[in-house]
Design an enzyme around this catalytic site. Structure first.
Site, PDB file in Angstrom:
ATOM      1  N   HIS A 121      -0.496   8.777   4.709  1.00 48.62           N
ATOM      2  CA  HIS A 121      -0.362   9.811   3.609  1.00 48.62           C
ATOM      3  C   HIS A 121      -1.415   9.393   2.583  1.00 48.62           C
ATOM      4  O   HIS A 121      -1.915   8.292   2.471  1.00 48.62           O
ATOM      5  CB  HIS A 121       1.038   9.990   3.395  1.00 48.62           C
ATOM      6  CG  HIS A 121       1.356   8.773   2.266  1.00 48.62           C
ATOM      7  ND1 HIS A 121       1.779   7.664   3.178  1.00 48.62           N
ATOM      8  CD2 HIS A 121       1.638   8.319   1.204  1.00 48.62           C
ATOM      9  CE1 HIS A 121       2.264   6.513   2.131  1.00 48.62           C
ATOM     10  NE2 HIS A 121       1.999   7.259   0.802  1.00 48.62           N
ATOM     11  N   ARG A 296       4.239   0.066  -8.789  1.00 49.20           N
ATOM     12  CA  ARG A 296       2.956   0.916  -8.729  1.00 49.20           C
ATOM     13  C   ARG A 296       2.797   1.730  -9.972  1.00 49.20           C
ATOM     14  O   ARG A 296       3.640   2.441 -10.469  1.00 49.20           O
ATOM     15  CB  ARG A 296       2.994   1.828  -7.379  1.00 49.20           C
ATOM     16  CG  ARG A 296       1.938   2.338  -7.184  1.00 49.20           C
ATOM     17  CD  ARG A 296       2.193   3.654  -6.015  1.00 49.20           C
ATOM     18  NE  ARG A 296       2.961   4.833  -6.548  1.00 49.20           N
ATOM     19  CZ  ARG A 296       3.449   5.415  -5.958  1.00 49.20           C
ATOM     20  NH1 ARG A 296       3.455   5.297  -4.466  1.00 49.20           N
ATOM     21  NH2 ARG A 296       4.245   6.448  -6.218  1.00 49.20           N
TER      22      ARG A 296
END
Length: 305
Positions: A121, A296
């Protein structure tokens, strides 16, 4: 020996001779994507304009950069990522309350196995403006397992057969959060998620806004083409579904080609910085019930047009 040469001679030469600091060692990891940097601290890069500029140029060149031993604070992590642009929250995962834009991806014994990361993805293509990129730091990782794979989707497009390039020129596709993150939700919650984030439409072939490269821009968030049903593609209605579905499956499968990939083995305080516009990735979930904790910072992107 570490080097700063371009991994492909036909890729744009984005790093001017003499620009790079001699203290940054650059070691390409494959012939098509990825380089490991050493001799640099991202906390310093968050405060140093010239150092950040050098790292950004290397990112455009190699598409994903890896660094070891980055014992930086969350504030430094966020500050470095914010040099690329504004940071974004995630509608499902949320972010650290003290550091907006820093998403904690923690997998431990209290977490049931999930299967949204172990798919090829490109982050957030269900957004109208998909993320420009991300900075991911490993907080804790299993002794074995939990690697991540990145894929060069400019190379995937470049090596498509010419008749496929002709066929997909001008095609556009829908990308859905409802069909991915929303799939495990109760119907009402799934519908609310889609109402908040309606399906986005993007070109199947995207032009990178900084390098000018052509990018194959379909992934596991892509549900269907929106403008395939034309007299050139469909003689009768029965041609529509199999023709479009088979083509989309063929295109998304290109990310599985090993020649376009680099695989990174995590250690504590390892960092990956990637250009989300030109790559896909796959987080290998082979480690449960071992613990894996990542943080992240995602960077807001621009419209694909």
């Amino acid at each position: 020996m570490p080097q700063t040469v371009n991994p492909r001679e036909d890729t744009p030469a984005l790093v001017r001779p003499g620009v790079l600091r001699t203290s940054i060692n650059v070691e390409p990891l494959t012939c098509t994507i990825g380089a490991e940097l050493s001799g640099v601290n991202l906390g310093d890069a968050a405060r140093d304009d010239d150092l950040f500029a050098e790292i950004k140029q290397l990112l455009l060149q190699y598409k994903v950069l890896f660094l070891r031993d980055q014992d930086i604070t969350r504030a430094e992590h966020v500050a470095f990522a914010a040099r690329f642009g504004s940071l974004e929250d995630h509608p499902v995962l949320g972010s650290d309350p003290d550091h907006p834009g820093l998403v904690r991806i923690y997998k431990d014994l209290n977490s049931k196995p999930e299967h949204y990361e172990n798919a090829l993805h490109c982050d957030g293509t269900w957004r109208e403006c998909p993320p420009m990129g991300a900075v991911l730091r490993c907080v804790e990782t299993p002794e074995v397992g939990g690697d991540t794979i990145w894929i060069n989707m400019a190379e995937a497009y470049r090596r498509l057969p010419e008749h496929i390039k002709t066929q997909i020129a001008g095609l556009r596709a829908r990308h859905s959060i409802e069909a991915s993150f929303g799939a495990v939700m109760p119907m009402e919650q799934r519908h609310r998620l889609k109402a908040q984030y309606p399906d986005a439409e993007h070109p199947v072939v995207r032009t990178h806004p900084e390098t000018g490269e052509q990018i194959l821009f379909v992934n596991s968030f892509t549900t269907h083409f929106v403008n395939y049903h034309t007299p050139q593609n469909v003689r009768f209605g029965q041609d529509h579904a199999p023709g479009a579905a088979n083509l989309l499956h063929y295109l998304t499968s290109q990310a599985a080609v090993p020649e376009y990939q680099v695989r990174w083995r995590w250690q504590k305080n390892s960092v990956a910085v990637w250009d989300n516009r030109s790559t896909q990735h796959y987080a290998v979930q082979d480690y449960w019930p071992a613990v894996r904790k990542m943080e992240r910072a995602g960077i807001v992107g621009d419209r694909t047009f």
